[in-house]
Design an enzyme around this catalytic site. Structure first.
Site, PDB file in Angstrom:
ATOM      1  CD  GLN A  54      -2.043  -2.227   1.191  1.00 13.41           C
ATOM      2  OE1 GLN A  54      -1.051  -2.686   1.728  1.00 13.41           O
ATOM      3  NE2 GLN A  54      -3.006  -2.980   0.722  1.00 13.41           N
ATOM      4  CD  GLU A  55      -1.496   5.992  -2.044  1.00 11.11           C
ATOM      5  OE1 GLU A  55      -1.430   7.214  -1.836  1.00 11.11           O
ATOM      6  OE2 GLU A  55      -2.080   5.491  -3.013  1.00 11.11           O
ATOM      7  CB  SER A  56      -0.241   3.740   3.996  1.00 11.35           C
ATOM      8  OG  SER A  56      -0.425   2.334   3.966  1.00 11.35           O
ATOM      9  N   GLY A  57       2.770   2.501   3.093  1.00  8.30           N
ATOM     10  CA  GLY A  57       4.033   1.956   3.569  1.00  8.30           C
ATOM     11  C   GLY A  57       3.984   0.513   4.014  1.00  8.30           C
TER      12      GLY A  57
END
Length: 266
Positions: A54-57
């Site tokens: 996910q782009e959140s990490g």
């Protein structure tokens, strides 16, 4: 053990279509909803070594239910890594290590450009949309982009009102002209009626398969450009029992995917 053969809803078919586009060992950036379900169906079936993030990490999350956002706490337990935005979008995406980006949009056109900014003129829009988030860099830099959209003349467009995330922009050579890496761009557009792919010469979306219950004529009538039809067009393969078992028993035991029926994905 449940028998799922022949028993599915349209959103489940769409999720399975997305899963089939992911190959083993692919590095995939996914959002919530269809992208997460598709990527995990692939991981539980034919692509066990795919790396999902996910782009959140969060990398290689093991959620027990569909995540409600890219920052949903259900993504954290059992994940291989919990980093941050810069780790994903900088260290991996900008460095060229991402194979697949999975996106959706309020408006998508024949070249795979995605609009999530405004409907109508930018200066005086009919509707303001949430904007890009990470979609623009994902669409620019991932080797191939998978797109989910509703199939009607409001969501599909001959030309989007605003290019939030570039597809092939206005045709062959445009991505390279604007500095995007070669051999990147939209790979497939999955709708609630069909699977569209992009012609390697014209870069325009064409009909590759029609979902059970839809017809070529209906699909062309609901497409705002002169949709070309592949010589090998065929009915989309329904979800397999293995795919449905992964979706319903491992990924979505509460059938949260059914909410998409209420949103028109039928």
């Amino acid at each position: 053990m449940s028998d799922f053969s022949g028993d599915y809803i349209k959103p489940e078919l769409m999720a399975c279509c997305g899963a089939r586009e992911i190959e083993d060992n692919n590095v995939v950036i996914v959002g919530t909803g269809f992208p997460t379900m598709s990527a995990n169906i692939a991981k539980y079936t034919h692509a066990p070594n795919a790396v999902l993030m996910q782009e959140s990490g969060v990398i290689d999350a093991q959620p027990k239910r569909p995540a409600l956002s890219v920052g949903d706490p259900c993504l954290n337990p059992g994940a291989a890594m919990i980093g941050g935005l810069v780790d994903i979008m900088g260290m991996l995406l900008q460095a060229g290590h991402v194979d697949v980006g999975f996106l959706s949009g309020s408006q998508v056109d024949r070249f795979g450009n995605i609009n999530t900014t405004v409907i109508g003129p930018y200066e005086a829009p009919k509707t303001r949309l949430p904007g890009s988030g990470g979609a623009n860099p994902i669409g620019c830099l991932a080797r191939k982009t998978l797109i989910i959209a509703l199939h009607d003349k409001r969501r599909l467009a001959h030309k989007v009102d605003f290019i939030t995330t570039p597809g092939y922009i206005d045709g062959p050579g445009a991505r390279e002209k604007w500095g995007m890496p070669e051999n990147t761009g939209p790979h497939v557009l999955i709708t609630n009626k069909a699977v569209l792919r992009f012609d390697k010469d014209t870069k325009e979306a064409y009909l590759a398969s029609y979902h059970p219950g839809s017809t070529i004529e209906e699909i062309r009538d609901n497409t705002p450009w002169d949709l070309q039809v592949s010589d090998s067009v065929h009915e989309t393969i329904p979800p397999t029992e293995e795919e449905l078992r992964a979706l319903r028993e491992k990924l979505d035991p509460f059938r949260m995917i059914s909410i998409y029926e209420k949103k028109g994905y039928v």
